[in-house]
Design an enzyme around this catalytic site. Structure first.
Site, PDB file in Angstrom:
ATOM      1  N   ASP A 241      45.923  -3.177   8.551  1.00 57.80           N
ATOM      2  CA  ASP A 241      45.578  -3.856   7.309  1.00 57.80           C
ATOM      3  C   ASP A 241      45.561  -2.869   6.142  1.00 57.80           C
ATOM      4  O   ASP A 241      45.019  -1.759   6.261  1.00 57.80           O
ATOM      5  CB  ASP A 241      44.186  -4.485   7.478  1.00 57.80           C
ATOM      6  N   GLU A 310      50.956  -3.422   7.149  1.00 58.91           N
ATOM      7  CA  GLU A 310      50.960  -4.317   5.986  1.00 58.91           C
ATOM      8  C   GLU A 310      51.390  -3.465   4.797  1.00 58.91           C
ATOM      9  O   GLU A 310      50.596  -2.762   4.195  1.00 58.91           O
ATOM     10  CB  GLU A 310      49.574  -4.922   5.737  1.00 58.91           C
TER      11      GLU A 310
END
Ligand code: BGC
Length: 600
Positions: A241, A310
């Protein structure tokens, strides 16, 4: 339109812009040939990865919130669809301010979603079906309720003080102000005053998500230990993330403002003057962490774990760097360049796909078109001004087939989002009082938050769409279209979106050209139709054509320049109702029509 990923791009002023090795198990049913499960270091190549937002996939206990046992109960469906891996957004204990991205314990499961034993059962049942499980790993920040942060904020001399980004304020005209003008992605200053210890802490996201200090070796070790913990629980990948935001410029000086065409600072949906992110995003030190993490996960798993990033980046050059100079960083940084063009512009798609073919050293691209932070692909239906018209528009299914085909018939690993396969649409809240995602409350009405793309999975036409027990109150409402667009209904319709996905995934696995062929863009001056060839060294070839317009188009392919003298075509897949072409000389496509044919 503004959503999370887009927001990051806009912020950058870029409008363009196991230690338990997993063993192979025979498939339980005669599904498309899955079986790429983590038996080799490259199991993820050409794989289909399915993102699950656990809150919204399947509720098993009647509280209206999806859970792990719910996911386990739907594994047969995922196997039949043909997915190789599922990525679960965070299921760790969390105050749920950011619905799990604010983690208070990295080595357990939030009771809302089940227990660690439920997780182990999910992994074991997935493995029986040759499906790998990928965890979301949030390294940039923790919850403000994590014991590390509670310690850190307890005093300036606490041993964990330096685990987070603490900074003195500055005096301006006799007033205490934050150290600089850096902004949170979720609005307003990225600095939060802590009265007890008299300093500010940095939070790139919500106030309740303080950023960790990745310069501190103890932080690094603690997080690599977290990765090892989940590898011991059978995880074969991590989606990292916000991975580009681990470091901040130590000079702590102001960012420049993003200027609009009138030369004045752009005001964003939160009412702030938008700042650039040069000092807070994609700093070179990120690569050191990626190399260390890769070494840790490779060592703990026998090189079976995949690292997915990401990565909202400014350019293909930045994307290339994410693989590492010696392929020693991420195996799969997300290529947002293709999937977030957000308008049907053939030339732009062609350019971005070509970049993925030629500019990343032949590494594996990971394409993705939507996720829990961005509107679903119904955003491609727009009005004349280019504003998306969310919902089941005139060409909803046709546009969906175009997107699915680019995702699944390209040379890539494909990342899809739950519900894409049944054509779920973005359903933003109509009233501020219904918003659950805090950014929708801060940013209303310009930013309605991300609830619209997180609605419950539509399994059938019964109460609560089969997502939850009939009398449960679901955490987000079931979207109105569920009686038509649901798994049960689409399983019974030969021309449904669900069958389109199933067929494409089966072709990606079983057709040699679509599985492993090189990709060559065709008819590169055509402004209406995006076409490409997939071709293996031993002559297997498939042409793919996607009409990007609402008008019918006819295309012809001369493949001699690609060393192919044949021109016969055998249809593998085409938009329902379209004629069957006899040869590559004339392929007719209806509005947003798609054709996939084997060259013979
Ligand atoms: C996740 C978001 C989350 C944010 C903060 C993102 O990249 O995808 O859903 O709000 O990170 O953790």
């Amino acid at each position: 339109m503004k959503r999370f990923g887009l927001f990051l791009l806009l912020s950058s002023a870029l409008l363009w812009a196991a230690s338990t090795p997993v063993e192979a198990q025979p498939a339980a049913t005669a599904a498309p040939q899955t079986g790429q499960i983590a038996t080799s270091p490259h199991w993820w190549k050409d794989a289909v990865i399915y993102e699950i937002y656990p809150r919204s996939f399947q509720d098993s206990n009647g509280d209206g919130i999806g859970d792990l046992n719910g996911i386990t109960s739907r594994l047969d469906y995922l196997q039949k669809l043909g997915v190789d891996a599922i990525w679960l957004t965070p299921i760790y204990p969390s105050p749920q301010v950011d619905f799990g991205y604010d983690i208070s314990d990295y080595e357990n499961v939030d009771p809302q979603y089940g227990t660690l034993a439920d997780f182990d059962r999910l992994v074991a049942e997935a493995r029986k079906r040759n499906i790998s499980v990928i965890m979301d790993l949030v390294l940039n920040h923790t919850s403000d309720q994590h014991p590390w942060f509670l310690e850190s904020r307890s005093s300036r001399t606490n041993p964990k003080r330096d685990w987070y980004m603490w900074h003195d304020g500055k005096m301006v005209n006799g007033e205490l102000e934050p150290p600089n003008n850096w902004e949170s992605v979720f609005g307003h200053s990225a600095w939060q005053w802590d009265a007890k210890t008299g300093q500010y802490y940095y939070h790139r996201f919500y106030i309740q998500q303080p950023d960790l200090n990745w310069n501190n070796p103890q932080v690094r070790k603690a997080m690599y230990d977290v990765a090892r913990f989940w590898i011991r629980h059978g995880v074969t990948g991590f989606r990292l993330d916000a991975i580009t935001s681990l470091f901040e410029d130590p000079s702590d000086t102001d960012e420049a403002y993003v200027l609009g065409p009138d030369g004045k600072p752009v005001i964003n949906a939160f009412g702030d003057k938008e700042v650039k992110t040069d000092k807070t995003d994609n700093l070179p030190e990120v690569h050191d962490v990626l190399r260390e993490l890769r070494q840790a996960t490779d060592a703990a798993s026998g090189r079976k774990v995949v690292l997915i990033g990401e990565t909202y980046l400014r350019s293909i050059d930045d994307l290339r760097k994410m693989y590492g100079a010696h392929n020693d960083e991420l195996q799969l940084p997300m290529d947002m360049q293709v999937g977030f063009i957000n308008k049907f512009d053939v030339a732009l798609f062609r350019q971005r796909i070509r970049d993925a073919e030629t500019e990343i050293n032949g590494d594996e691209p990971l394409f993705v078109f939507d996720n829990h932070d961005n509107p679903r692909w119904d955003r491609y239906q727009t009005d004349a001004a280019g504003t998306p018209i969310f919902g089941y528009g005139l060409h909803h299914d046709d546009i969906g087939r175009v997107i699915a085909t680019i995702l699944l018939a390209s040379r890539d690993t494909a990342l899809m989002y739950y519900g894409d396969e049944i054509g779920m649409v973005t359903t933003p809240p109509a009233r501020k009082q219904d918003v659950r995602d805090p950014i929708g409350i801060t940013g209303w009405p310009k930013e309605k938050g991300r609830d619209g793309e997180r609605t419950p999975m539509q399994w059938d036409a019964g109460p609560n769409a089969g997502f939850a027990l009939p009398d449960a109150k679901t955490w987000l409402p079931i979207p109105p279209g569920y009686k038509t667009f649901n798994v049960a209904a689409e399983e019974g319709e030969p021309d449904s979106m669900l069958h389109w996905y199933e067929q494409l995934i089966a072709l990606k696995k079983n057709d040699p050209a679509l599985h492993e062929g090189e990709e060559i863009l065709l008819n590169t001056s055509d402004d209406h139709v995006l076409s490409w060839l997939r071709k293996t060294a031993d002559g297997e070839a498939v042409v793919v054509a996607c009409n990007f317009t609402p008008q019918p188009q006819t295309v012809s392919f001369n493949l001699s320049a690609q060393g192919i003298s044949r021109s016969g075509l055998t249809t593998l897949l085409k938009t329902p109702g379209a004629p069957d072409p006899q040869s590559a000389d004339s392929v007719q496509l209806g509005p947003y029509g798609v054709y996939v044919g084997q060259v013979r």
